[in-house]
Design an enzyme around this catalytic site. Structure first.
Site, PDB file in Angstrom:
ATOM      1  N   ASP A  89       0.824  -1.209   0.000  1.00 58.32           N
ATOM      2  CA  ASP A  89       0.000   0.000   0.000  1.00 58.32           C
ATOM      3  C   ASP A  89       0.863   1.265   0.000  1.00 58.32           C
ATOM      4  O   ASP A  89       2.093   1.188  -0.105  1.00 58.32           O
ATOM      5  CB  ASP A  89      -0.926  -0.026   1.219  1.00 58.32           C
ATOM      6  CG  ASP A  89      -2.312   0.510   0.898  1.00 58.32           C
ATOM      7  OD1 ASP A  89      -2.434   1.339  -0.017  1.00 58.32           O
ATOM      8  OD2 ASP A  89      -3.280   0.092   1.563  1.00 58.32           O
ATOM      9  N   ASP A 162     -10.251   3.599  -4.061  1.00 58.71           N
ATOM     10  CA  ASP A 162     -11.014   2.404  -3.731  1.00 58.71           C
ATOM     11  C   ASP A 162     -12.397   2.481  -4.374  1.00 58.71           C
ATOM     12  O   ASP A 162     -13.057   3.527  -4.343  1.00 58.71           O
ATOM     13  CB  ASP A 162     -11.192   2.273  -2.218  1.00 58.71           C
ATOM     14  CG  ASP A 162      -9.872   2.113  -1.482  1.00 58.71           C
ATOM     15  OD1 ASP A 162      -8.840   1.911  -2.140  1.00 58.71           O
ATOM     16  OD2 ASP A 162      -9.879   2.196  -0.242  1.00 58.71           O
TER      17      ASP A 162
END
Length: 580
Positions: A89, A162
């Site tokens: 990430d 997202d």
């Protein structure tokens, strides 16, 4: 495994807040009392591969230890545990990430910050390769410019924010329109996870939208990551993600990217991306005024002047401030005459998601996407983003098919009825799409006997599934009353659901004088799947870039035995991970 799903991946929140005395990451003892190696071993014993999560910064998105300055040690630790997949990430990178008070220059991502991010990902990728274990590196940087850099730093790379709802599906699809040149083989743009339609999930789509997303993601040759609650997944979602015809399109060996052939959607900014000789991602957004926004406190707007919307100073906060004397909302850091944006969109550290495209007015449109297949066939997905039904006419000439006779044999990849599921179309394919995710996914092949092709266009009604439907149904219709008997029989047959198949066939043969050869049973039933009551949230994905020429990274969530045994052997492994 029969469908190709291979990996079980856990996300953030698996580790303790501190490393051990040797600097190694440690598993949370409550969630994983036997450690990560025990989980990986169990997953391997059941025939699957295992994945884990880290972050390129000093901390993960939830504040747990990241891998910055520990890349070699963490890679070695992951390999020793038997890890096969690492999601990496990028939340708190001080040079290209969200704002952190301890790093005054954070909160931006200038060109040198992009270079630093690439260097950090490269460092981890090399460290993983040096372990001698085959480990897939999934970069999660959320920006379009990772497409240009992707194959230098990993096997798959996130390119946007997202996906959390239907608007997010639309925004990401619009972004993916421009990224095909960097897509495969041996590396894949990742548009984020599939949400599913299982009720009571934190993030959920309607059944129609969930199947539309799966169809489009499959056509894009994208990694198919299941972000659903696997212990409560619905039979509808199981059927959706088990469609072998759709998966076959996703896994096609030609690995060609999907391209938009028809679109009525609003203009999207043109993105220009490349890599400098020094390895720096170059990124320019043309017509950025279309998406440049400011934060008004409770909402975003194109500029501060647009924040109030008639509500005065209560709607002028965040990046903006209210000028009482002039009753105007201006940028907080600027003079009263300047209400422009404060940061170039190219240097924003936030996940790429132009919020203006979340407005309902921006998605009252439809698109038709195309993908060439290694078989010489062509796959199409038509999708209706808007809130009204539409009929989409697709001229075959516009599709630039590998053949030139102006006709095609069409197969609906979501039809689950009992009739032969092919028909011939000539000239134009008409698709009737329901609202808010109405879709059609078909495969076209050359008509071996073009002289017999019908001179009139065929029409496919792609009726999206309802909650009571176990499979999406497609109804064939036509604007001409001179249709062949087989077509009339198909339309009639589908309306006689309460009768036995044998009786229906008999009636249709009597009424339309059909030959028995014209009917071919294609009954499909899915066996029931019971999911054990475990707290482990399983993420899954399709595609494995290690297979040459193919787009295979398959992450599995359909593990009945795994879920139940993990519950009994490893207590409760509850994942509080975020949904990316």
């Amino acid at each position: 495994d029969k469908l190709g799903y291979k990996y079980v991946v856990i996300d953030d929140c698996w580790s303790q807040h501190a490393r051990d005395p040797d600097g190694r990451l440690q598993a949370d003892p409550e969630r994983f009392p036997n450690g990560i190696a025990a989980v990986a071993k169990f997953v391997h014993q059941n025939g699957f591969k295992f994945g884990i999560y880290t972050d390129r910064a000093h901390s993960t998105c939830t504040g747990l230890p990241g891998s910055m300055d520990h890349e070699e040690l963490d890679a070695s630790t992951f390999a020793s545990w038997g890890v096969d997949f690492v999601k990496n990430d990028g939340c708190w990178d001080p040079t290209c990430g969200l704002f952190q008070p301890q790093f005054p220059s954070s909160g931006t991502c200038p060109p040198e910050g992009r270079l630093k991010a690439v260097q950090l990902y490269t460092k981890m990728w090399k460290a993983l390769n040096n372990t001698g274990r085959e480990i897939l590196h999934a970069v999660c940087g959320w920006q379009p410019w990772y497409a240009a850099a992707g194959k230098q730093i990993g096997h798959m790379w996130r390119v946007g924010a997202d996906v959390k709802d239907w608007e997010g599906v639309y925004i990401t699809a619009r972004l993916m329109e421009q990224l095909g040149k960097w897509h495969g083989p041996r590396g894949w743009n990742d548009p984020d996870m599939l949400l599913g339609s299982t009720s009571k999930a934190t993030l959920v789509l309607t059944q129609r939208q969930a199947r539309a997303q799966f169809s489009l993601w499959a056509l894009m040759s994208a990694p198919l990551m299941l972000g659903v609650n696997m212990q409560k997944i619905s039979s509808f979602d199981i059927e959706t993600y088990s469609n072998k015809e759709v998966i076959r399109v996703n896994q096609d060996l030609l690995t060609s990217p999907a391209e938009v052939m028809i679109s009525t959607c609003p203009t999207y900014p043109q993105l220009e991306m490349s890599m400098s000789e020094e390895g720096m991602p170059l990124f320019t957004v043309q017509n950025s005024e279309l998406i440049q926004e400011v934060n008004c406190g409770s909402h975003n707007a194109l500029n501060c002047a647009a924040c109030p919307q008639g509500n005065g100073e209560t709607w002028c906060n965040g990046d903006c401030r209210w000028i009482e004397s002039s009753q105007k909302c201006i940028l907080a850091a600027q003079t009263p005459g300047d209400a422009g944006p404060k940061l170039p969109i190219e240097e924003s550290p936030d996940p790429w998601s132009p919020n203006i495209f979340r407005q309902p007015s921006m998605r009252q449109c439809h698109q038709v996407w195309k993908k060439l297949l290694s078989t010489g066939e062509v796959a199409l997905v038509a999708i209706n983003w808007g809130s009204n039904k539409v009929v989409v006419d697709v001229p075959l000439e516009l599709l630039k098919l590998p053949w030139s006779d102006g006709s095609a044999i069409v197969k609906d990849l979501w039809y689950s009825g009992s009739l032969q599921n092919t028909w011939t179309v000539s000239g134009t394919l008409s698709l009737k799409l329901q609202a808010d995710g109405g879709h059609s996914m078909v495969r076209l092949r050359k008509n071996p006997d073009a002289a017999l092709a019908a001179s009139q266009g065929a029409s496919l009604l792609a009726s999206s599934s309802s909650a009571a439907s176990a499979a999406a149904s497609a109804s064939l219709s036509a604007g001409d009353d001179k249709l062949p008997p087989v077509r009339l029989a198909q339309d009639r047959l589908r309306s006689l659901e309460e009768r036995s198949r044998a009786q229906r066939v008999k009636e249709l043969m009597e009424k339309h004088e059909l030959e028995a050869q014209g009917l071919e049973a294609e009954e499909k039933r899915l066996s029931a799947l019971e999911i054990g009551d475990t707290g482990l949230r399983l993420e899954a994905a399709i595609r494995n870039p290690f297979v040459e020429g193919a787009a295979f990274l398959l992450i599995i969530g359909l593990l009945v035995a795994l879920a139940s045994v993990l519950h009994s052997r490893l207590r409760v492994m509850r994942m509080s991970a975020k949904n990316n």
